[in-house]
Enzyme design. Structure first.
Site, PDB file in Angstrom:
ATOM      1  CE  LYS A  22      44.451  43.943  50.823  1.00  0.00           C
ATOM      2  NZ  LYS A  22      45.295  43.532  49.725  1.00  0.00           N
ATOM      3  N   GLY A 130      44.783  38.855  46.416  1.00  0.00           N
ATOM      4  CA  GLY A 130      45.217  37.523  46.788  1.00  0.00           C
ATOM      5  C   GLY A 130      46.529  37.081  46.196  1.00  0.00           C
ATOM      6  CB  THR A 134      47.503  38.250  54.155  1.00  0.00           C
ATOM      7  OG1 THR A 134      46.999  39.057  53.101  1.00  0.00           O
ATOM      8  CG2 THR A 134      46.826  38.654  55.455  1.00  0.00           C
ATOM      9  CD  GLN A 181      42.586  46.857  58.643  1.00  0.00           C
ATOM     10  OE1 GLN A 181      42.808  45.953  57.849  1.00  0.00           O
ATOM     11  NE2 GLN A 181      41.498  47.618  58.585  1.00  0.00           N
ATOM     12  NE  ARG A 309      40.032  43.053  46.938  1.00  0.00           N
ATOM     13  CZ  ARG A 309      39.886  42.212  47.976  1.00  0.00           C
ATOM     14  NH1 ARG A 309      38.830  41.407  48.044  1.00  0.00           N
ATOM     15  NH2 ARG A 309      40.771  42.164  48.943  1.00  0.00           N
ATOM     16  CG  HIS A 844      26.499  32.099   8.832  1.00  0.00           C
ATOM     17  ND1 HIS A 844      27.620  31.408   9.270  1.00  0.00           N
ATOM     18  CD2 HIS A 844      26.680  32.315   7.515  1.00  0.00           C
ATOM     19  CE1 HIS A 844      28.442  31.233   8.246  1.00  0.00           C
ATOM     20  NE2 HIS A 844      27.887  31.776   7.186  1.00  0.00           N
TER      21      HIS A 844
END
Length: 886
Positions: A22, A130, A134, A181, A309, A844
């Site tokens: 990430k 995941g 987070t 972030q 990603r 078959h």
């Protein structure tokens, strides 16, 4: 000196070991100029120092390394211990200070998202997305430190531990970074796939969008709007009712809020922004060179990228020459072998099928995901072929293939594909005309039994001559001889075998039509099924009967049966001779191997071991036969089938003789039945001849591999399976480019990834899997729909068998398998019924089931997952469906 913090502006894709998947992606996109909110990463160096300071971690990780992915109780126990250890441990001062310094420089007054970023996460071959934690809207330095420590601990959630154990990632070799972030507080957020994740169609943006933070969508508390964009045009739009959204709180954290009723069914993202987002995704995909799964949001009218990603679940797209949309048919579904084929096997099959190359610029056989696909597009663009091809596929192979083709034919971009040249068609027609002429003579006048015997006699010595030729040379000369032999094999066999097959197959269709006219649909199908019992000359059926003979020899000697339960290939024959009856069983086994030992499950891949190479492959069907079939019962059953077929023929001729123009109808039917019964069994013979030749080529290649190992050029004999024939020749001649060891290791790893992918029956050159679902026609609710392949209705215990070497059938059990090829035939003696996920009337499993007289349903999609092992089921081979009873 190791750094504990790196800013996005300092990071790119080469930073994966320091900041994980990430983090490296966010840095890469920041440097590339995409609209990514700013931030920094706490590096894996910080994590490693943190866990080194926790004395219990080494011991706990050692315990995790030996755990099975499905031992959920133990996983939970150990995971809880690891998480408790990490959450209670004090963060080292220098790491703490580095983080707080970065937070202050980036902005103490800002809100942040704190996310984990593992070094095995968001890779082209695996996605751990995941699995770790987070934390959103983090507004305080101490809360940030706490969230970072929780992210470190989340590397050891139960789900993450199980995934690593299943995927072969060592728990002590996967490190975690943490992404910090700047938070964007969006009006709308969601997910963008740059290829359709359901169908696999490339160049089709698939967008989910909802109000508020994307957490509502990811956690599943809201159904999102769904949009699709292709070539800058919105081609699909589904507006969902969005009752809730997740919003940030002023003091930090988030809250779930109700959306006002008047906004719940409003379109979340405007058409203009939908198209703009799709263009943004195209640019990111082009930057990375592969399809992307992108998290995005819209705030103050501006689109932001929060993460990107690779999509790891898409089946690869083969390289196709030419314009327009091409349709590709899975060669594995035609040959009943869906496992990935090693590079040598791909190379051998491409050389073998080289005669079918329509032109120097294009290839009818292409490779993707370790599988081969047939590209008949230049022929199928022609209208007559569009009518004929689906009918042939439905009868010969698979009804869903036929339905899939019909779905593609109507598309305008398919009609733009390049057509086959008329000259090529004329050349092909001239090549088959003599065979068709001979087939007509066989149907009308010849003695088919004598013709069958002549064919066997004339082709039976081919492989002996080939073996003598290949074994007399070595080195590059041998490899060139194998390549030449492969290219000439089909052109040699085709004119010899084709007339007999072309005489049998149309005969079957005419017989089926006449029976339907005489008796009606159901009774006609029943009478036709009886005519198929115990066809003479079927080499695959004969091999199954021969396995039954081996079982009868073994059952006389308890020590032999006991030995077979523990036998290994390496010591198989030596150990066998040490037990009472072993010598007699070995003599019987040697006779079997002389005739049928060149065959095996998955035999189209030359790298798979043959029964001669791996006699232990025969043990499961032998033991299953001993458990479920009495002495000599398989031969008696075959004889009863032959008697019933003769009785059915007599009944049919008698009934037809009583009808209007009965003498002529009965005369024609008598001739057709005679031709059909004597020649239809030969359907399996060409593949048997090809496998004889493949065995010779395999032995020659392995001989060269041994020489290369002795010379120190290859590390192991099996390394040769990961090289093409051309590469092997270059290795022999001393001009191979690259490190062979590294290339082999890379391709081995690649095959492991291919093994996880499910190949589509039919796909387009855009990667779209065409499913071709069969429509229900009055089957009971909840039934699994397939194709009726062998008449009759049977109830019994379902035995799920994914690989024949793992089979353990008991009396009265029904074989449920993904598919069957000739290597599965020995199990048919033990099965009460058959269900396969792939197949058609002439594949078959269907042919052998009819010969053995066991009810069968083929093409029952997902049967091995929908039916649980040990469940009681009903197989309706008359109507083509399976019911789960208990």
């Amino acid at each position: 000196m190791e750094r504990y913090v790196l800013y996005f502006s300092e990071i790119d894709k080469a930073s994966l070991p320091e900041v994980g998947g990430k983090g490296s992606s966010l840095g890469e996109m920041t440097k590339a100029g995409y609209p990514v909110p700013g931030g920094f990463c706490i590096t894996t160096a910080a994590y490693r120092k943190f866990i080194r300071s926790c004395e219990e971690m080494d011991e706990l990780i050692d315990l995790l390394e030996g755990i099975r992915h499905d031992d959920l109780g133990r996983i939970h126990e150990l995971g809880e211990s690891v998480r408790k250890c990490l959450r209670s441990h004090q963060m080292p001062d220098d790491i703490r200070e580095s983080i707080l310094e970065a937070w202050k420089l980036t902005g103490e007054d800002k809100a942040y998202a704190v996310r984990s970023s593992a070094t095995a996460e968001d890779l082209p071959t695996a996605s751990f997305a995941g699995q770790q934690e987070t934390y959103l809207n983090v507004r305080d330095g101490e809360r940030m430190l706490h969230a970072i420590r929780d992210c470190w601990a989340s590397l050891f959630t139960d789900r993450a531990i199980s995934y690593r154990a299943r995927s072969g990632f060592g728990h002590g070799r996967v490190y975690i970074s943490v992404v910090v972030q700047e938070m964007v507080f969006p009006e709308v957020s969601g997910i963008l796939f740059t290829a359709d994740p359901i169908t696999g169609r490339r160049r089709t943006a698939s967008i989910d969008a909802s109000f508020g933070l994307g957490e509502a969508l990811v956690s599943g508390v809201v159904t999102a709007d769904h949009y699709k964009v292709r070539s800058g045009v919105i081609v699909e739009k589904r507006i969902a009712k969005k009752a809730v959204a997740i919003s940030p709180l002023p003091e930090g954290g988030t809250v779930k809020k109700d959306i006002p009723p008047e906004r719940q069914e409003a379109q979340a993202l405007s058409d203009e922004k939908i198209v703009e987002l799709a263009r943004l995704g195209e640019g990111i995909e082009a930057h990375y060179g592969t399809e992307q799964d992108i998290e995005w949001c819209l705030a103050d009218g501006k689109l932001y990228v929060l993460q990107s990603r690779p999509i790891t679940t898409l089946f690869p797209v083969p390289r196709i020459a030419g314009d327009g949309l091409h349709v590709l048919i899975s060669f594995g579904h035609v040959q009943m072998m869906m496992d990935p084929i090693r590079p040598l096997g791909i190379s051998v099959l491409k050389s073998f099928l080289k005669f079918a190359k329509p032109s120097p610029e294009s290839d009818i056989v292409v490779e993707a995901g370790g599988r081969l696909f047939i590209d008949p597009t230049p022929l199928l663009v022609l209208r007559p072929a569009q009518h004929l091809a689906p009918r042939i596929l439905a009868v010969m192979f698979d009804e869903r293939m036929a339905a899939s083709l019909r779905e593609v034919f109507g598309r305008s971009d398919f009609r733009r594909a390049k057509r086959i040249k008329i000259g090529t068609l004329i050349k092909a027609a001239l090549a088959v005309l003599p065979g068709i002429g001979k087939a007509i003579l066989i149907v009308l006048f010849a003695d088919p039994a004598r013709g069958r015997d002549y064919l066997v006699a004339s082709t039976g010595q081919l492989w002996i001559a080939r073996e003598r030729e290949i074994s007399s040379v070595s080195g590059p000369v041998r490899i060139r001889l194998i390549q030449d032999g492969l290219e000439k094999l089909l052109p040699t066999l085709f004119p010899m075998v084709f007339p007999y097959l072309i005489a049998a197959i149309p005969s079957s269709r005419i017989i089926h039509g006449m029976l339907k006219s005489q008796y009606g649909e159901k009774q006609g199908a029943h009478m036709f099924s009886r005519l198929n019992r115990s066809l003479p000359g079927n080499v695959t059926t004969d091999s199954g009967l021969a396995v039954g003979d081996l079982a009868d020899v073994a059952r006389k000697y308890p020590e032999v049966v006991d030995y077979l339960r523990r036998a290994k290939d390496e010591t198989f024959y030596a150990g066998l001779l040490e037990v009472d009856g072993g010598a007699e069983f070995k003599r019987a086994l040697d006779r079997f191997m002389d005739q049928y030992g060149v065959r095996s499950p998955g035999e189209i891949d030359i790298t798979n071991p043959r029964w001669k190479d791996s006699p232990a492959l025969l043990v499961p069907p032998i033991l299953s036969h001993i458990r479920s079939v009495g002495p000599g019962e398989h031969r008696e059953r075959f004889e009863r089938g032959e008697e019933d077929a003769n009785l059915a023929a007599a009944e049919i001729l008698s009934d037809m003789g009583k009808a209007r123009l009965g003498f002529f109808k009965a005369k024609a039917m008598s001739r057709l039945i005679h031709v059909y019964r004597n020649l239809m069994g030969m359907r399996e013979y060409p593949k048997y001849l090809i496998m004889q030749q493949f065995y010779v080529f395999r032995q020659g290649i392995l001989g060269e591999a041994r020489s290369l190992v002795e010379a120190g050029i290859l590390a192991r004999e099996k390394d040769v399976f990961y090289l093409s024939l051309d590469e092997l020749l270059a290795l022999e001649e001393g001009h191979f480019s690259g490190n062979v060891g590294e290339i082999v290791a890379l391709r081995e790893k690649q095959r492991e990834q291919f093994q996880k992918l499910t190949p589509p029956r039919v796909m387009t050159s855009e990667g779209e899997a065409i499913t071709g679902k069969r429509q229900a026609t009055g089957e009971p609710e909840g039934a699994i729909i397939g194709t009726p392949a062998s008449a009759g209705v049977v109830e019994g215990i379902a035995r799920i068998v994914l690989k024949p070497e793992d089979a353990k059938l008991s009396p009265g059990e029904i074989l449920v398998a993904p598919y069957t090829d000739p290597g599965w035939t020995p199990l048919f003696n033990s099965a009460k019924g058959l269900v396969t996920e792939v197949g058609g009337m002439m594949t078959h499993g269907s042919v052998i089931a009819r010969e053995y007289g066991i009810p069968a349903v083929v093409g029952a999609e997902n049967a091995t997952s929908l039916i649980k092992d040990g469940a009681r089921i009903r197989v309706n081979g008359n109507e083509g469906f399976v019911q789960i009873l208990d």
